[in-house]
Write a protein that holds these residues in place. Structure first.
Motif, PDB file in Angstrom:
ATOM      1  N   GLY A  77       4.244  -3.449  -0.249  1.00  0.00           N
ATOM      2  CA  GLY A  77       3.294  -3.454   0.857  1.00  0.00           C
ATOM      3  C   GLY A  77       1.930  -3.969   0.445  1.00  0.00           C
ATOM      4  N   PHE A  78       1.420  -3.489  -0.697  1.00  0.00           N
ATOM      5  CA  PHE A  78       0.080  -3.904  -1.125  1.00  0.00           C
ATOM      6  C   PHE A  78       0.021  -5.393  -1.445  1.00  0.00           C
ATOM      7  CE2 PHE A  78      -3.018  -4.789  -4.442  1.00  0.00           C
ATOM      8  CZ  PHE A  78      -4.177  -4.355  -3.832  1.00  0.00           C
ATOM      9  N   PHE A  79       0.969  -5.887  -2.223  1.00  0.00           N
ATOM     10  CA  PHE A  79       0.894  -7.289  -2.627  1.00  0.00           C
ATOM     11  C   PHE A  79       1.227  -8.232  -1.482  1.00  0.00           C
ATOM     12  CE2 PHE A  79       1.003  -5.302  -6.816  1.00  0.00           C
ATOM     13  CZ  PHE A  79      -0.036  -5.997  -7.433  1.00  0.00           C
ATOM     14  N   ALA A  80       2.052  -7.777  -0.536  1.00  0.00           N
ATOM     15  CA  ALA A  80       2.269  -8.580   0.668  1.00  0.00           C
ATOM     16  C   ALA A  80       1.003  -8.642   1.511  1.00  0.00           C
ATOM     17  CB  ALA A  80       3.423  -8.008   1.489  1.00  0.00           C
ATOM     18  N   ALA A  81       0.311  -7.498   1.628  1.00  0.00           N
ATOM     19  CA  ALA A  81      -0.955  -7.474   2.372  1.00  0.00           C
ATOM     20  C   ALA A  81      -2.008  -8.327   1.686  1.00  0.00           C
ATOM     21  CB  ALA A  81      -1.452  -6.027   2.499  1.00  0.00           C
ATOM     22  N   ALA A  82      -2.028  -8.319   0.337  1.00  0.00           N
ATOM     23  CA  ALA A  82      -2.988  -9.138  -0.395  1.00  0.00           C
ATOM     24  C   ALA A  82      -2.693 -10.623  -0.216  1.00  0.00           C
ATOM     25  CB  ALA A  82      -2.956  -8.769  -1.883  1.00  0.00           C
ATOM     26  N   ALA A  83      -1.412 -10.984  -0.202  1.00  0.00           N
ATOM     27  CA  ALA A  83      -1.042 -12.393  -0.037  1.00  0.00           C
ATOM     28  C   ALA A  83      -1.323 -12.893   1.369  1.00  0.00           C
ATOM     29  CB  ALA A  83       0.438 -12.587  -0.382  1.00  0.00           C
ATOM     30  N   ALA A  84      -1.024 -12.051   2.373  1.00  0.00           N
ATOM     31  CA  ALA A  84      -1.214 -12.459   3.763  1.00  0.00           C
ATOM     32  C   ALA A  84      -2.586 -12.091   4.300  1.00  0.00           C
ATOM     33  CB  ALA A  84      -0.138 -11.815   4.639  1.00  0.00           C
ATOM     34  N   GLN A  85      -3.339 -11.284   3.508  1.00  0.00           N
ATOM     35  CA  GLN A  85      -4.624 -10.751   3.963  1.00  0.00           C
ATOM     36  C   GLN A  85      -4.481 -10.038   5.310  1.00  0.00           C
ATOM     37  OE1 GLN A  85      -7.977 -10.856   2.235  1.00  0.00           O
ATOM     38  NE2 GLN A  85      -6.245 -10.786   0.807  1.00  0.00           N
ATOM     39  N   SER A  86      -3.424  -9.239   5.393  1.00  0.00           N
ATOM     40  CA  SER A  86      -3.139  -8.482   6.611  1.00  0.00           C
ATOM     41  C   SER A  86      -2.460  -7.167   6.241  1.00  0.00           C
ATOM     42  CB  SER A  86      -2.233  -9.285   7.553  1.00  0.00           C
ATOM     43  OG  SER A  86      -1.745  -8.474   8.608  1.00  0.00           O
ATOM     44  N   VAL A  87      -3.082  -6.045   6.587  1.00  0.00           N
ATOM     45  CA  VAL A  87      -2.475  -4.750   6.282  1.00  0.00           C
ATOM     46  C   VAL A  87      -1.249  -4.501   7.155  1.00  0.00           C
ATOM     47  CG1 VAL A  87      -4.533  -3.651   5.345  1.00  0.00           C
ATOM     48  CG2 VAL A  87      -4.152  -3.625   7.815  1.00  0.00           C
ATOM     49  N   LEU A  88      -1.195  -5.097   8.342  1.00  0.00           N
ATOM     50  CA  LEU A  88      -0.021  -4.949   9.198  1.00  0.00           C
ATOM     51  C   LEU A  88       1.202  -5.562   8.526  1.00  0.00           C
ATOM     52  CD1 LEU A  88       1.340  -4.145  11.839  1.00  0.00           C
ATOM     53  CD2 LEU A  88       0.588  -6.326  12.823  1.00  0.00           C
ATOM     54  N   GLY A  90       1.539  -5.877   5.377  1.00  0.00           N
ATOM     55  CA  GLY A  90       1.822  -4.993   4.254  1.00  0.00           C
ATOM     56  C   GLY A  90       2.666  -3.795   4.650  1.00  0.00           C
ATOM     57  N   VAL A  91       2.335  -3.161   5.752  1.00  0.00           N
ATOM     58  CA  VAL A  91       3.106  -1.994   6.212  1.00  0.00           C
ATOM     59  C   VAL A  91       4.538  -2.401   6.551  1.00  0.00           C
ATOM     60  CG1 VAL A  91       3.325  -0.241   8.016  1.00  0.00           C
ATOM     61  CG2 VAL A  91       1.077  -0.743   7.037  1.00  0.00           C
ATOM     62  N   ILE A  92       4.691  -3.545   7.221  1.00  0.00           N
ATOM     63  CA  ILE A  92       6.035  -4.017   7.588  1.00  0.00           C
ATOM     64  C   ILE A  92       6.863  -4.308   6.346  1.00  0.00           C
ATOM     65  CG2 ILE A  92       7.311  -5.907   8.680  1.00  0.00           C
ATOM     66  CD1 ILE A  92       4.999  -6.091  10.715  1.00  0.00           C
ATOM     67  N   VAL A  93       6.265  -4.998   5.379  1.00  0.00           N
ATOM     68  CA  VAL A  93       6.984  -5.319   4.141  1.00  0.00           C
ATOM     69  C   VAL A  93       7.304  -4.041   3.363  1.00  0.00           C
ATOM     70  CG1 VAL A  93       6.800  -6.481   1.900  1.00  0.00           C
ATOM     71  CG2 VAL A  93       6.063  -7.650   3.980  1.00  0.00           C
ATOM     72  N   GLY A  94       6.362  -3.094   3.344  1.00  0.00           N
ATOM     73  CA  GLY A  94       6.625  -1.822   2.673  1.00  0.00           C
ATOM     74  C   GLY A  94       7.812  -1.104   3.291  1.00  0.00           C
ATOM     75  N   ALA A  95       7.871  -1.078   4.626  1.00  0.00           N
ATOM     76  CA  ALA A  95       8.991  -0.440   5.319  1.00  0.00           C
ATOM     77  C   ALA A  95      10.308  -1.164   5.027  1.00  0.00           C
ATOM     78  CB  ALA A  95       8.726  -0.409   6.822  1.00  0.00           C
ATOM     79  N   LEU A  96      10.266  -2.493   5.012  1.00  0.00           N
ATOM     80  CA  LEU A  96      11.479  -3.272   4.740  1.00  0.00           C
ATOM     81  C   LEU A  96      11.973  -3.054   3.313  1.00  0.00           C
ATOM     82  CD1 LEU A  96      10.629  -6.646   6.543  1.00  0.00           C
ATOM     83  CD2 LEU A  96      12.262  -4.886   7.274  1.00  0.00           C
ATOM     84  N   SER A  97      11.033  -2.919   2.379  1.00  0.00           N
ATOM     85  CA  SER A  97      11.448  -2.657   0.994  1.00  0.00           C
ATOM     86  C   SER A  97      12.112  -1.290   0.883  1.00  0.00           C
ATOM     87  CB  SER A  97      10.241  -2.750   0.057  1.00  0.00           C
ATOM     88  OG  SER A  97       9.350  -1.658   0.265  1.00  0.00           O
ATOM     89  N   GLY A  98      11.616  -0.313   1.651  1.00  0.00           N
ATOM     90  CA  GLY A  98      12.255   1.001   1.679  1.00  0.00           C
ATOM     91  C   GLY A  98      13.663   0.924   2.242  1.00  0.00           C
ATOM     92  N   ILE A  99      13.836   0.104   3.278  1.00  0.00           N
ATOM     93  CA  ILE A  99      15.172  -0.094   3.855  1.00  0.00           C
ATOM     94  C   ILE A  99      16.111  -0.706   2.815  1.00  0.00           C
ATOM     95  CG2 ILE A  99      16.481  -1.444   5.539  1.00  0.00           C
ATOM     96  CD1 ILE A  99      14.172  -1.093   7.482  1.00  0.00           C
ATOM     97  N   ALA A 100      15.608  -1.696   2.060  1.00  0.00           N
ATOM     98  CA  ALA A 100      16.436  -2.347   1.036  1.00  0.00           C
ATOM     99  C   ALA A 100      16.889  -1.344  -0.024  1.00  0.00           C
ATOM    100  CB  ALA A 100      15.661  -3.497   0.392  1.00  0.00           C
TER     101      ALA A 100
END
Length: 329
Positions: A77-88, A90-100
């Motif tokens: 979540g953090f590094f996705a948010a840093a790459a996209a400069q969007s916390v939204l 980051g939260v989505i990617v964090g949730a998807l990683s949890g699903i994986a």
């Protein structure tokens, strides 16, 4: 029998604690709000982690990989948010990683019949290795997740500023505990989930797809672990550090047992641990007692172990938890 009659000890304890909290609030409102806000701040990832455990173990699958799922969620979540400069994002990617990670646990244990404890250990080891190896310093996100006030509810004395003037994930954690309680005990999905966790052979005879339901539940529960990780790196803080889950996944398992595998009781247990941690921090800051800092920091964990030991003999795990299901056996 009403809910209050079935849970009279818990309900009575909750009323006593609430009354004591308001007495404390009227004596010193600033310190009371600060302490209880800190308690909830510390409890949020534990609540979400405990809900992951509730779903998994009510389905018959032990998940000791919650720690690793949280850590990967925080990292991704953090590094996705840093790459996209969007916390939204980051939260989505964090949730998807949890699903994986949840899917990995589900398919290896439910379909592959791998020992559930070993699968959880693998998740924790892999999560620690991946997040340490790919960690990069210097990354930043535009800002953490914002706090906002829930209309009307945020105006309630003490309860309002503690629970209803928070970020979205903290509010989500509070809501999901109540929602999951209703889903488990008031819906067909909940009845089937409890059936496959207690008597999977009988559930299979009744036409329930035991393997399919376990796969779905364990995978979906990973979403909450990923969101808990996103909370750590984007709402509680605005950074990622190696090992930042700091044992919260294992504490969530203890809270799950203390809460008797019931969402609302697990919520109360998480709040108890959060309050003990906040009290230890207050003691440390106020210099009221001359005790080494290490012993003060140890206090919440010791109290949690004591309460867990006292409660362990009074609760019963789901009957088929940890047992693989083979159709026809």
């Amino acid at each position: 029998m009403t809910w209050v009659q079935r849970n009279k000890v818990w309900a009575g304890t909750a009323l006593l604690v609430l009354a004591a909290a308001y007495v404390f609030y009227f004596i010193n409102p600033n310190i009371a709000v600060s302490m209880f806000s800190n308690a909830w701040f510390l409890a949020v990832p534990l609540v979400l982690g405990a809900m992951v455990g509730v779903i998994g173990e009510r389905s018959g699958v032990v998940n000791i990989g919650i720690e690793g799922q949280m850590l990967v969620g925080a990292f991704a979540g953090f590094f996705a948010a840093a790459a996209a400069q969007s916390v939204l994002v980051g939260v989505i990617v964090g949730a998807l990683s949890g699903i994986a990670m949840g899917a990995f646990l589900a398919f290896t244990t439910v379909k592959g019949q791998l020992d559930q404890i070993i699968a959880g250990v693998v998740i924790n080891i892999v999560a620690t290795g991946i997040t340490s190896f790919y960690y990069e310093s210097g990354k930043t996100i535009p800002r953490g997740l914002p706090n906002f006030d829930v209309p009307l509810l945020s105006k309630i004395p003490l309860i309002g500023p503690v629970f209803f003037s928070d970020g979205p994930i903290a509010l989500f954690a509070l809501v999901i505990a109540f929602v999951l309680h209703l889903l488990l005990f008031k819906t067909r999905w909940g009845l089937r989930t409890r059936a496959v966790g207690e008597y999977p052979s009988a559930a299979d005879t009744a036409g329930i797809n035991v393997i399919g339901l376990r796969l779905f539940n364990v995978t979906a529960a990973g979403t909450l672990a990923g969101i808990a990780g996103a909370y750590l790196s984007m709402e509680a803080t605005s950074t990622f550090e190696r090992g930042m889950s700091s044992g919260r996944g294992f504490l969530a398992l203890a809270i799950l047992i203390f809460g008797a595998w019931r969402p609302l009781r697990a919520l109360a247990a998480a709040l108890f641990f959060g309050f003990m941690s906040a009290s230890a921090s207050q003691l440390q800051a106020s210099n009221v007692v001359d005790i080494p800092q290490q012993f003060i920091n140890l206090l919440p964990y010791v109290l949690t172990l004591v309460v867990l030991a006292a409660a362990a003999g009074r609760v019963r795990a789901p009957g088929a938890v940890g047992q693989p299901f083979v159709k026809g056996d």
